[in-house]
Motif scaffolding. Structure first.
Motif, mmCIF file in Angstrom:
data_model
loop_
_atom_site.group_PDB
_atom_site.id
_atom_site.type_symbol
_atom_site.label_atom_id
_atom_site.label_comp_id
_atom_site.label_asym_id
_atom_site.label_seq_id
_atom_site.Cartn_x
_atom_site.Cartn_y
_atom_site.Cartn_z
ATOM 1 N N TYR A 239 27.647 56.984 159.428
ATOM 2 C CA TYR A 239 29.295 56.785 159.069
ATOM 3 C C TYR A 239 29.202 56.136 157.652
ATOM 4 C CZ TYR A 239 33.981 55.265 158.302
ATOM 5 O OH TYR A 239 35.107 54.945 158.167
ATOM 6 N N LEU A 240 28.558 54.946 157.563
ATOM 7 C CA LEU A 240 28.608 54.241 156.386
ATOM 8 C C LEU A 240 28.143 55.005 155.186
ATOM 9 C CD1 LEU A 240 27.671 50.899 157.781
ATOM 10 C CD2 LEU A 240 29.997 51.624 156.994
ATOM 11 N N LYS A 241 26.995 55.715 155.347
ATOM 12 C CA LYS A 241 26.525 56.540 154.276
ATOM 13 C C LYS A 241 27.413 57.699 153.894
ATOM 14 C CE LYS A 241 23.102 57.359 152.879
ATOM 15 N NZ LYS A 241 22.908 57.019 151.255
ATOM 16 N N TYR A 242 28.205 58.230 154.855
ATOM 17 C CA TYR A 242 29.247 59.320 154.525
ATOM 18 C C TYR A 242 30.406 58.712 153.749
ATOM 19 C CZ TYR A 242 32.868 62.933 155.426
ATOM 20 O OH TYR A 242 33.650 63.703 155.072
ATOM 21 N N ILE A 243 30.667 57.483 153.960
ATOM 22 C CA ILE A 243 31.522 57.077 153.085
ATOM 23 C C ILE A 243 31.118 55.996 151.729
ATOM 24 C CG2 ILE A 243 33.567 56.789 154.855
ATOM 25 C CD1 ILE A 243 32.780 53.598 154.935
ATOM 26 N N LYS A 244 29.739 56.633 151.392
ATOM 27 C CA LYS A 244 29.168 56.381 150.326
ATOM 28 C C LYS A 244 28.708 54.779 150.269
ATOM 29 C CE LYS A 244 30.738 60.103 147.723
ATOM 30 N NZ LYS A 244 29.661 61.115 148.328
ATOM 31 N N THR A 245 28.501 54.197 151.450
ATOM 32 C CA THR A 245 28.195 52.508 151.374
ATOM 33 C C THR A 245 26.850 52.727 150.884
ATOM 34 O OG1 THR A 245 29.604 52.277 153.278
ATOM 35 C CG2 THR A 245 28.116 50.575 152.696
ATOM 36 N N PRO A 246 26.095 51.582 149.972
ATOM 37 C CA PRO A 246 25.041 51.449 149.305
ATOM 38 C C PRO A 246 24.124 51.054 150.658
ATOM 39 C CG PRO A 246 26.349 50.372 147.945
ATOM 40 C CD PRO A 246 27.238 50.924 149.121
ATOM 41 N N LEU A 247 22.866 51.418 150.636
ATOM 42 C CA LEU A 247 21.867 51.130 151.524
ATOM 43 C C LEU A 247 21.858 49.572 151.780
ATOM 44 C CD1 LEU A 247 19.027 53.794 151.284
ATOM 45 C CD2 LEU A 247 20.795 53.562 153.010
ATOM 46 N N GLU A 248 21.755 48.780 150.713
ATOM 47 C CA GLU A 248 21.586 47.348 150.838
ATOM 48 C C GLU A 248 22.803 46.829 151.612
ATOM 49 O OE1 GLU A 248 19.354 44.989 150.378
ATOM 50 O OE2 GLU A 248 17.925 46.543 150.139
ATOM 51 N N GLU A 249 23.953 47.418 151.568
ATOM 52 C CA GLU A 249 25.219 46.941 151.970
ATOM 53 C C GLU A 249 25.233 47.343 153.507
ATOM 54 O OE1 GLU A 249 29.197 45.114 152.224
ATOM 55 O OE2 GLU A 249 27.389 45.024 150.739
ATOM 56 N N ILE A 250 24.534 48.398 153.725
ATOM 57 C CA ILE A 250 24.613 48.926 155.502
ATOM 58 C C ILE A 250 23.738 47.925 156.015
ATOM 59 C CG2 ILE A 250 23.722 50.759 156.771
ATOM 60 C CD1 ILE A 250 24.646 52.843 154.643
ATOM 61 N N LYS A 251 22.496 47.646 155.241
ATOM 62 C CA LYS A 251 21.552 46.697 155.927
ATOM 63 C C LYS A 251 22.090 45.468 156.218
ATOM 64 C CE LYS A 251 16.736 44.754 155.189
ATOM 65 N NZ LYS A 251 15.709 44.771 154.104
ATOM 66 N N ARG A 252 23.029 44.854 155.458
ATOM 67 C CA ARG A 252 23.868 43.750 155.480
ATOM 68 C C ARG A 252 24.707 43.894 156.593
ATOM 69 N NH1 ARG A 252 28.255 41.239 154.742
ATOM 70 N NH2 ARG A 252 29.173 42.942 153.773
ATOM 71 N N ILE A 253 25.529 44.871 156.682
ATOM 72 C CA ILE A 253 26.434 45.132 157.593
ATOM 73 C C ILE A 253 25.593 45.291 159.054
ATOM 74 C CG2 ILE A 253 28.300 46.739 158.658
ATOM 75 C CD1 ILE A 253 28.472 47.395 155.430
ATOM 76 N N ILE A 254 24.763 46.030 159.362
ATOM 77 C CA ILE A 254 24.336 46.060 160.509
ATOM 78 C C ILE A 254 23.042 45.110 161.304
ATOM 79 C CG2 ILE A 254 24.749 48.615 160.573
ATOM 80 C CD1 ILE A 254 21.633 48.933 160.460
ATOM 81 N N SER A 255 23.012 44.067 160.296
ATOM 82 C CA SER A 255 21.989 43.269 160.651
ATOM 83 C C SER A 255 22.503 42.438 161.722
ATOM 84 C CB SER A 255 21.770 42.012 159.516
ATOM 85 O OG SER A 255 22.914 41.258 159.159
ATOM 86 N N HIS A 256 21.722 41.406 162.441
ATOM 87 C CA HIS A 256 22.263 40.810 163.606
ATOM 88 C C HIS A 256 22.926 39.587 163.289
ATOM 89 C CE1 HIS A 256 19.777 43.113 166.275
ATOM 90 N NE2 HIS A 256 18.827 43.343 165.344
ATOM 91 N N THR A 257 23.042 39.405 162.070
ATOM 92 C CA THR A 257 23.940 38.078 161.718
ATOM 93 C C THR A 257 25.126 38.553 161.407
ATOM 94 O OG1 THR A 257 23.309 38.440 159.282
ATOM 95 C CG2 THR A 257 21.862 36.823 160.629
ATOM 96 N N CYS A 258 25.363 39.800 161.249
ATOM 97 C CA CYS A 258 26.733 40.499 161.101
ATOM 98 C C CYS A 258 27.563 40.272 162.417
ATOM 99 C CB CYS A 258 26.893 41.885 160.464
ATOM 100 S SG CYS A 258 28.302 42.528 160.024
ATOM 101 N N THR A 259 28.640 39.864 162.482
ATOM 102 C CA THR A 259 29.525 39.845 163.568
ATOM 103 C C THR A 259 30.380 40.968 163.690
ATOM 104 O OG1 THR A 259 31.259 38.613 162.569
ATOM 105 C CG2 THR A 259 29.499 37.552 163.657
#
Length: 102
Positions: free
Chosen positions: A57-77
């Motif tokens: 979904y995040l790729k579909y809305i053109k979210t950069p991979l680095e941002e995706i990595k931050r978002i789905i990391s275990h530190t992201c609530t």
């Protein structure tokens, strides 16, 4: 019900290429639950498919991979993820308005 799926099965079930899964593993966005030490085969748990849906979904809305990595990391609530998605909704709405004006 089966819990673990090979990379090929995971790719087929989630409509994503094997190469993409390998790349996501390489850059640390989506790692397999376990890897066979003898042959290097990757195995994904069915519960991981939820995260793959988020990534797609995040790729579909053109979210950069680095941002995706931050978002789905275990530190992201979940709260931070919700805030991010709300921001993305605003960006999409502004873009739709811009396109309608054009």
């Amino acid at each position: 019900m089966k819990e673990y799926f090979s990379i090929g099965e995971t790719a087929r079930l989630n409509n994503i290429s094997i190469q993409t899964l390998r790349y996501y593993d390489k850059i640390g966005i989506f790692k397999p639950q376990c890897t066979d030490r003898d042959n290097g085969y990757r195995y994904y748990h069915v519960k991981q498919f939820f995260y793959l849906d988020i990534i797609k979904y995040l790729k579909y809305i053109k979210t950069p991979l680095e941002e995706i990595k931050r978002i789905i990391s275990h530190t992201c609530t979940p709260e931070l993820m919700q805030t991010f998605l709300e921001e993305q909704e605003n960006v999409i709405e502004r873009e739709m308005e811009r396109l309608e004006r054009a």
